[in-house]
Design a protein around this motif. Structure first.
Motif, PDB file in Angstrom:
ATOM      1  N   GLU A  49       0.817  -1.218   0.000  1.00 40.55           N
ATOM      2  CA  GLU A  49       0.000   0.000   0.000  1.00 40.55           C
ATOM      3  C   GLU A  49       0.848   1.264   0.000  1.00 40.55           C
ATOM      4  OE1 GLU A  49      -3.329  -0.090   2.684  1.00 40.55           O
ATOM      5  OE2 GLU A  49      -3.708  -2.214   2.285  1.00 40.55           O
ATOM      6  N   VAL A  50       1.492   1.470  -1.136  1.00 40.55           N
ATOM      7  CA  VAL A  50       2.348   2.643  -1.354  1.00 40.55           C
ATOM      8  C   VAL A  50       1.982   3.245  -2.698  1.00 40.55           C
ATOM      9  CG1 VAL A  50       4.739   3.363  -1.819  1.00 40.55           C
ATOM     10  CG2 VAL A  50       4.253   1.776   0.053  1.00 40.55           C
ATOM     11  N   ILE A  51       2.084   4.565  -2.803  1.00 39.84           N
ATOM     12  CA  ILE A  51       1.945   5.238  -4.095  1.00 39.84           C
ATOM     13  C   ILE A  51       3.278   5.888  -4.435  1.00 39.84           C
ATOM     14  CG2 ILE A  51       0.853   7.119  -5.376  1.00 39.84           C
ATOM     15  CD1 ILE A  51      -1.706   6.596  -3.825  1.00 39.84           C
ATOM     16  N   ILE A  52       3.809   5.528  -5.608  1.00 39.06           N
ATOM     17  CA  ILE A  52       5.023   6.127  -6.150  1.00 39.06           C
ATOM     18  C   ILE A  52       4.567   7.034  -7.294  1.00 39.06           C
ATOM     19  CG2 ILE A  52       7.256   5.682  -7.244  1.00 39.06           C
ATOM     20  CD1 ILE A  52       7.062   4.416  -4.477  1.00 39.06           C
ATOM     21  N   GLY A  53       4.742   8.336  -7.160  1.00 41.25           N
ATOM     22  CA  GLY A  53       4.275   9.278  -8.173  1.00 41.25           C
ATOM     23  C   GLY A  53       5.024   9.158  -9.491  1.00 41.25           C
ATOM     24  N   ASP A  54       4.500   9.799 -10.523  1.00 38.69           N
ATOM     25  CA  ASP A  54       5.127   9.792 -11.849  1.00 38.69           C
ATOM     26  C   ASP A  54       6.568  10.304 -11.779  1.00 38.69           C
ATOM     27  OD1 ASP A  54       2.645   9.021 -12.774  1.00 38.69           O
ATOM     28  OD2 ASP A  54       2.136  10.968 -13.631  1.00 38.69           O
ATOM     29  N   ARG A  55       7.432   9.746 -12.619  1.00 41.20           N
ATOM     30  CA  ARG A  55       8.825  10.181 -12.822  1.00 41.20           C
ATOM     31  C   ARG A  55       9.699  10.066 -11.566  1.00 41.20           C
ATOM     32  NH1 ARG A  55       5.604  13.866 -13.961  1.00 41.20           N
ATOM     33  NH2 ARG A  55       6.562  15.379 -12.581  1.00 41.20           N
ATOM     34  N   CYS A  56       9.335   9.192 -10.636  1.00 38.11           N
ATOM     35  CA  CYS A  56      10.168   8.977  -9.450  1.00 38.11           C
ATOM     36  C   CYS A  56      11.334   8.051  -9.775  1.00 38.11           C
ATOM     37  CB  CYS A  56       9.346   8.370  -8.310  1.00 38.11           C
ATOM     38  SG  CYS A  56       8.220   9.532  -7.535  1.00 38.11           S
ATOM     39  N   ILE A  57      12.427   8.227  -9.048  1.00 33.85           N
ATOM     40  CA  ILE A  57      13.596   7.360  -9.185  1.00 33.85           C
ATOM     41  C   ILE A  57      13.916   6.806  -7.798  1.00 33.85           C
ATOM     42  CG2 ILE A  57      16.046   7.246  -9.775  1.00 33.85           C
ATOM     43  CD1 ILE A  57      15.539   9.580 -11.727  1.00 33.85           C
ATOM     44  N   SER A 111      17.159   1.371  -1.381  1.00 36.80           N
ATOM     45  CA  SER A 111      16.151   2.242  -0.773  1.00 36.80           C
ATOM     46  C   SER A 111      14.954   1.398  -0.334  1.00 36.80           C
ATOM     47  CB  SER A 111      15.720   3.345  -1.738  1.00 36.80           C
ATOM     48  OG  SER A 111      15.207   2.808  -2.933  1.00 36.80           O
ATOM     49  N   LEU A 112      14.248   1.883   0.675  1.00 34.88           N
ATOM     50  CA  LEU A 112      13.105   1.168   1.231  1.00 34.88           C
ATOM     51  C   LEU A 112      11.976   2.155   1.481  1.00 34.88           C
ATOM     52  CD1 LEU A 112      11.588  -1.173   2.681  1.00 34.88           C
ATOM     53  CD2 LEU A 112      12.907  -0.606   4.735  1.00 34.88           C
ATOM     54  N   VAL A 113      10.798   1.836   0.926  1.00 33.04           N
ATOM     55  CA  VAL A 113       9.595   2.637   1.167  1.00 33.04           C
ATOM     56  C   VAL A 113       8.648   1.762   1.980  1.00 33.04           C
ATOM     57  CG1 VAL A 113       7.707   3.953   0.143  1.00 33.04           C
ATOM     58  CG2 VAL A 113       9.916   3.837  -1.033  1.00 33.04           C
ATOM     59  N   GLU A 114       8.407   2.142   3.234  1.00 28.14           N
ATOM     60  CA  GLU A 114       7.548   1.349   4.112  1.00 28.14           C
ATOM     61  C   GLU A 114       6.074   1.557   3.764  1.00 28.14           C
ATOM     62  OE1 GLU A 114       8.730   2.319   8.129  1.00 28.14           O
ATOM     63  OE2 GLU A 114      10.377   0.863   8.058  1.00 28.14           O
ATOM     64  N   HIS A 115       5.222   0.661   4.275  1.00 25.29           N
ATOM     65  CA  HIS A 115       3.801   0.649   3.937  1.00 25.29           C
ATOM     66  C   HIS A 115       3.102   1.971   4.286  1.00 25.29           C
ATOM     67  CE1 HIS A 115       3.746  -0.517   8.165  1.00 25.29           C
ATOM     68  NE2 HIS A 115       2.483  -0.157   8.197  1.00 25.29           N
ATOM     69  N   HIS A 116       1.996   2.223   3.556  1.00 24.34           N
ATOM     70  CA  HIS A 116       1.179   3.423   3.737  1.00 24.34           C
ATOM     71  C   HIS A 116       1.976   4.710   3.555  1.00 24.34           C
ATOM     72  CE1 HIS A 116      -1.606   0.685   6.163  1.00 24.34           C
ATOM     73  NE2 HIS A 116      -2.219   0.954   5.027  1.00 24.34           N
ATOM     74  N   SER A 117       2.850   4.730   2.547  1.00 19.80           N
ATOM     75  CA  SER A 117       3.635   5.932   2.266  1.00 19.80           C
ATOM     76  C   SER A 117       3.368   6.399   0.845  1.00 19.80           C
ATOM     77  CB  SER A 117       5.128   5.652   2.437  1.00 19.80           C
ATOM     78  OG  SER A 117       5.403   5.320   3.782  1.00 19.80           O
ATOM     79  N   VAL A 118       3.708   7.660   0.582  1.00 23.28           N
ATOM     80  CA  VAL A 118       3.520   8.242  -0.748  1.00 23.28           C
ATOM     81  C   VAL A 118       4.768   9.025  -1.121  1.00 23.28           C
ATOM     82  CG1 VAL A 118       2.165   9.889  -2.116  1.00 23.28           C
ATOM     83  CG2 VAL A 118       0.998   8.415  -0.464  1.00 23.28           C
ATOM     84  N   LEU A 119       5.231   8.829  -2.367  1.00 26.44           N
ATOM     85  CA  LEU A 119       6.287   9.662  -2.940  1.00 26.44           C
ATOM     86  C   LEU A 119       5.640  10.579  -3.965  1.00 26.44           C
ATOM     87  CD1 LEU A 119       9.244   7.156  -3.533  1.00 26.44           C
ATOM     88  CD2 LEU A 119       8.807   8.617  -1.561  1.00 26.44           C
ATOM     89  N   ALA A 120       5.847  11.893  -3.827  1.00 25.16           N
ATOM     90  CA  ALA A 120       5.287  12.859  -4.760  1.00 25.16           C
ATOM     91  C   ALA A 120       5.951  12.700  -6.132  1.00 25.16           C
ATOM     92  CB  ALA A 120       5.512  14.271  -4.227  1.00 25.16           C
ATOM     93  N   GLY A 178       3.641   5.722   6.624  1.00 23.62           N
ATOM     94  CA  GLY A 178       2.663   6.778   6.863  1.00 23.62           C
ATOM     95  C   GLY A 178       3.123   8.183   6.551  1.00 23.62           C
ATOM     96  N   GLN A 179       4.157   8.327   5.701  1.00 22.98           N
ATOM     97  CA  GLN A 179       4.678   9.661   5.416  1.00 22.98           C
ATOM     98  C   GLN A 179       4.625   9.992   3.919  1.00 22.98           C
ATOM     99  OE1 GLN A 179       8.626  10.001   7.084  1.00 22.98           O
ATOM    100  NE2 GLN A 179       7.867   9.902   9.193  1.00 22.98           N
ATOM    101  N   LEU A 180       4.572  11.291   3.633  1.00 20.36           N
ATOM    102  CA  LEU A 180       4.693  11.822   2.279  1.00 20.36           C
ATOM    103  C   LEU A 180       6.090  12.415   2.140  1.00 20.36           C
ATOM    104  CD1 LEU A 180       3.641  12.885  -0.492  1.00 20.36           C
ATOM    105  CD2 LEU A 180       2.819  14.911   0.746  1.00 20.36           C
ATOM    106  N   TRP A 181       6.811  11.986   1.079  1.00 20.11           N
ATOM    107  CA  TRP A 181       8.131  12.523   0.791  1.00 20.11           C
ATOM    108  C   TRP A 181       8.131  13.110  -0.608  1.00 20.11           C
ATOM    109  CZ3 TRP A 181      13.264  10.920   3.107  1.00 20.11           C
ATOM    110  CH2 TRP A 181      13.118  10.580   4.459  1.00 20.11           C
TER     111      TRP A 181
END
Length: 197
Positions: free
Chosen positions: A99-107, A112-121, A135-138
């Motif tokens: 349950e993560v959202i990786i936004g368009d054009r992310c690298i 690297s590790l993205v934990e659950h319930h997180s979003v990358l702009a 649980g964080q937005l980066w």
């Protein structure tokens, strides 16, 4: 070897959709109800790639895995369940939990590790070995903490992934089960219509 991994149930219809012009090679596991969209490349030639159930990899995204990493962290790429990876992203030897959202054009770089319930702009660059806590937005280049997600925002992440699977079902009905045979079928149909006229 591409493996589509399915959990067998008597009532549910399970399948994975890979767009006709996507490239999926090597040691890649795609679990139930995943979708790999147009122009994507999933390259498991050097190490393994796993994409969990209900996850979607959108147009022109590249996912690959190094043979090894200088950090000593795992070189495989692991994508959890109900993950949405936006368009034109690049993921290399990274771990993305459920349950993560990786936004368009992310690298996302090695280790690297993205934990659950997180979003990358959109446009976020996650350097090697960087952790995005649950649980964080980066956002930004390099990625920086922006704020904590609300309870409603966390709940919406799985909904976004499920909606993308429904859209993939619509797209899959447009194509025959293998390669570009539909192009030849359309040519034959046109030729028959012209001959009948």
């Amino acid at each position: 070897m591409i493996r589509v991994l399915r959990k067998q149930t008597a009532t549910a219809r399970h399948y994975t959709w890979v767009a006709p012009n996507a490239v999926v090679i090597g040691d890649v596991d795609l679990y139930d109800k995943t979708s790999v969209w147009y122009g994507c490349v999933l390259r498991g030639d050097l190490n393994t790639i796993r994409v969990g159930s209900f996850s979607n990899v959108q147009d022109r995204t590249i996912i690959h895995a190094a043979r090894s990493t200088p950090t000593g962290l795992t070189a495989a790429t692991s994508i959890g369940q109900s993950v949405t990876i936006g368009q034109s992203c690049m993921l290399r030897s990274t771990t993305v939990e459920n349950e993560v959202i990786i936004g368009d054009r992310c690298i996302l770089m090695e280790g690297s590790l993205v934990e659950h319930h997180s979003v990358l702009a959109p446009g976020t660059v996650l350097p090697p070995g960087r952790l995005v806590p649950s649980g964080q937005l980066w956002a930004g280049n390099p990625a920086r903490y922006v704020r904590d997600l609300t309870k409603d925002e966390k709940a919406e992440i799985a909904t976004v992934a499920n909606n993308m699977f429904r859209v993939a079902s619509d797209h899959s009905s447009e194509f025959l089960p293998s390669n570009f045979a539909y192009v030849e079928a359309e040519n034959i149909k046109t030729a028959l219509a012209e001959h009948a006229a």
